[in-house]
Scaffold this active site. Structure first.
Site, mmCIF file in Angstrom:
data_model
loop_
_atom_site.group_PDB
_atom_site.id
_atom_site.type_symbol
_atom_site.label_atom_id
_atom_site.label_comp_id
_atom_site.label_asym_id
_atom_site.label_seq_id
_atom_site.Cartn_x
_atom_site.Cartn_y
_atom_site.Cartn_z
ATOM 1 N N ARG A 92 25.539 29.206 -26.913
ATOM 2 C CA ARG A 92 26.737 29.614 -26.169
ATOM 3 C C ARG A 92 26.402 29.874 -24.706
ATOM 4 O O ARG A 92 27.214 29.652 -23.826
ATOM 5 C CB ARG A 92 27.301 30.887 -26.782
ATOM 6 N N ASP A 153 43.731 32.654 -32.619
ATOM 7 C CA ASP A 153 43.187 33.347 -33.799
ATOM 8 C C ASP A 153 44.281 34.142 -34.502
ATOM 9 O O ASP A 153 44.321 34.221 -35.736
ATOM 10 C CB ASP A 153 42.060 34.296 -33.374
ATOM 11 N N ARG A 156 46.257 31.779 -36.508
ATOM 12 C CA ARG A 156 45.499 31.403 -37.709
ATOM 13 C C ARG A 156 45.521 32.541 -38.736
ATOM 14 O O ARG A 156 45.669 32.307 -39.939
ATOM 15 C CB ARG A 156 44.042 31.096 -37.334
ATOM 16 N N HIS A 180 37.583 35.801 -28.423
ATOM 17 C CA HIS A 180 37.882 34.536 -29.087
ATOM 18 C C HIS A 180 36.519 33.926 -29.423
ATOM 19 O O HIS A 180 35.947 33.185 -28.639
ATOM 20 C CB HIS A 180 38.679 33.611 -28.163
HETATM 21 P P1 NAD Z 1 37.076 17.301 -23.779
HETATM 22 O O1 NAD Z 1 35.632 16.968 -23.571
HETATM 23 O O2 NAD Z 1 37.905 16.404 -24.618
HETATM 24 O O3 NAD Z 1 37.787 17.417 -22.346
HETATM 25 C C1 NAD Z 1 37.255 18.114 -21.269
HETATM 26 C C2 NAD Z 1 37.799 17.480 -20.003
HETATM 27 O O4 NAD Z 1 37.367 18.264 -18.880
HETATM 28 C C3 NAD Z 1 37.300 16.041 -19.766
HETATM 29 O O5 NAD Z 1 38.414 15.180 -19.566
HETATM 30 C C4 NAD Z 1 36.425 16.177 -18.526
HETATM 31 O O6 NAD Z 1 36.434 14.992 -17.701
HETATM 32 C C5 NAD Z 1 37.080 17.366 -17.826
HETATM 33 N N1 NAD Z 1 36.209 17.999 -16.835
HETATM 34 C C6 NAD Z 1 34.906 18.361 -16.967
HETATM 35 N N2 NAD Z 1 34.471 18.922 -15.841
HETATM 36 C C7 NAD Z 1 35.517 18.943 -14.977
HETATM 37 C C8 NAD Z 1 35.692 19.409 -13.643
HETATM 38 N N3 NAD Z 1 34.679 19.955 -12.958
HETATM 39 N N4 NAD Z 1 36.909 19.266 -13.071
HETATM 40 C C9 NAD Z 1 37.931 18.687 -13.741
HETATM 41 N N5 NAD Z 1 37.827 18.228 -15.004
HETATM 42 C C10 NAD Z 1 36.631 18.354 -15.610
HETATM 43 O O7 NAD Z 1 37.078 18.784 -24.340
HETATM 44 P P2 NAD Z 1 38.300 19.482 -25.131
HETATM 45 O O8 NAD Z 1 38.138 19.238 -26.580
HETATM 46 O O9 NAD Z 1 39.572 19.133 -24.462
HETATM 47 O O10 NAD Z 1 37.945 21.025 -24.870
HETATM 48 C C11 NAD Z 1 38.103 21.595 -23.592
HETATM 49 C C12 NAD Z 1 37.702 23.053 -23.629
HETATM 50 O O11 NAD Z 1 38.644 23.794 -24.419
HETATM 51 C C13 NAD Z 1 36.324 23.310 -24.272
HETATM 52 O O12 NAD Z 1 35.620 24.276 -23.503
HETATM 53 C C14 NAD Z 1 36.681 23.864 -25.636
HETATM 54 O O13 NAD Z 1 35.648 24.691 -26.150
HETATM 55 C C15 NAD Z 1 37.929 24.649 -25.288
HETATM 56 N N6 NAD Z 1 38.777 25.054 -26.427
HETATM 57 C C16 NAD Z 1 39.325 26.280 -26.350
HETATM 58 C C17 NAD Z 1 40.116 26.758 -27.380
HETATM 59 C C18 NAD Z 1 40.692 28.142 -27.273
HETATM 60 O O14 NAD Z 1 41.273 28.691 -28.220
HETATM 61 N N7 NAD Z 1 40.569 28.783 -26.123
HETATM 62 C C19 NAD Z 1 40.370 25.955 -28.510
HETATM 63 C C20 NAD Z 1 39.810 24.675 -28.542
HETATM 64 C C21 NAD Z 1 39.005 24.234 -27.489
#
Ligand code: NAD
Length: 320
Positions: A92, A153, A156, A180
């Protein structure tokens, strides 16, 4: 083009799985009149804008375009889903280091382009990234930098409870708070159905809650992300809808109580960290945080979560 959707402009940074799921649900909701997609991978943002726009004939029309940060001007809300996901073998802290760097680059650009926007963060680790972002954007009024926190959460948790009792999850008043992540806390002592504490409640299927069921429901809630990632690599639909619900509360100034995270500034004894508690969300972002009357063990777990995350942030700062 005729724009007949809702009112309000939404910016989205990060059009990966989570960002695209949010965009798709926003488009179908009719809530906003404008959506701007920004991604480091410009082609990806453009492709998403094209794909979404090709469905416009089937929904209430709105404007969707891809572009640079300058296109975010006058946004009401900017949702941030940009950054890396946890890779196998990655800690992490590694993920935090990567995404903290991403946020240090993004937040100043968002604030410069749209200084009055509410900033809503979904990227993980969402609690620490919200804390870092609020510090970077320290000129913004309190409550304007928020994270999706434990709203997912909580959804869920209610789903699992609803499944257990054979009851509509919307009839269950139960909250998950704190981190979270692994330090999620269920506020069992306050959970109720129509004011009946869960210990006194019997579902339409005759079931009452026992210790084993409580443990199972909580474990499955806390570990849901891992369970889904094991099966399909990432989770995105339910977080997309969680983000939509927060954006709705902001654009429509609904004063909705929901578990989002924000800098706590001493609430329930936690300073210098963002954690989730039920909060009133409206046009100004988080307008009030509800300091729940938790029982002793829940409060201790809440405060311990704050300390774990503060240590993690300090470790990151020490490493740099
Ligand atoms: P993903 O890899 O599909 O998409 C990430 C996107 O961010 C990509 O399109 C990438 O090009 C873009 N990116 C990376 N660096 C960047 C920057 N500097 N500027 C602009 N864009 C940038 O990932 P995902 O599955 O969409 O997940 C995104 C985030 O959401 C992850 O950190 C994941 O852990 C988080 N997430 C959070 C929750 C929640 O409950 N908070 C739930 C699910 C996922």
């Amino acid at each position: 083009m005729i724009v007949e959707g809702g009112k309000g402009k939404v910016g989205l940074i990060g059009t990966g799985m989570v960002g695209a799921s949010f965009a798709y649900s926003l488009m179908q909701s009719g809530l906003a009149s404008e959506l701007v997609l920004v991604d480091l991978d410009e082609a990806r943002a453009e492709g998403e804008a094209m794909d979404l726009n090709h469905g416009m004939a089937f929904v209430r029309p709105m404007r969707i375009e891809a572009g640079g940060y300058e296109r975010l001007a006058n946004s009401d809300v900017v949702v941030i889903c940009a950054g890396a996901n946890q890779r196998p073998g990655e800690t992490r802290l590694d993920l935090l280091a990567k995404n903290a760097g991403v946020f240090e680059a993004i937040i100043p650009k968002v604030v410069a382009a749209s200084p009055d926007a509410i900033i809503l963060i979904a990227t993980n680790p969402v609690d620490i990234l919200t804390e870092i972002s609020a510090k970077i954007a320290k000129k913004l009024p309190h409550g304007r930098v928020i994270g999706s926190g434990t709203l997912l959460d909580t959804a869920r948790f209610r789903f699992k409870l609803g499944e257990y009792y054979d009851l509509d999850p919307r009839s269950i008043n139960a909250w998950t708070i704190a981190e979270h992540g692994d330090n999620l806390v269920a506020a069992w002592s306050l959970a109720n159905v129509a004011g009946l504490p869960l210990k006194d409640f019997r579902g339409p299927n005759g079931k009452i809650l026992d210790q084993a069921a409580m443990q199972d429901i909580f474990d499955r809630t806390r570990n849901a992300g891992y369970e889904i990632i094991q099966r399909k690599q990432s989770t995105y639909y339910a977080i997309g809808l969680s983000l939509l619900r927060i954006v709705e509360a902001i654009l429509r100034d609904q004063h909705t109580v929901m578990t989002v995270n924000m800098p706590l500034e001493g609430r329930l004894g936690v300073t210098d960290m963002s954690l989730s508690l039920p909060a009133v969300v409206g046009r100004n972002g988080v307008e009030e945080v509800l300091e729940l009357p938790l029982d002793k063990s829940e409060l201790a777990a809440f405060q311990a979560a704050g300390q774990v995350l503060k240590d993690r942030l300090a470790e990151l700062t020490g490493k740099r």
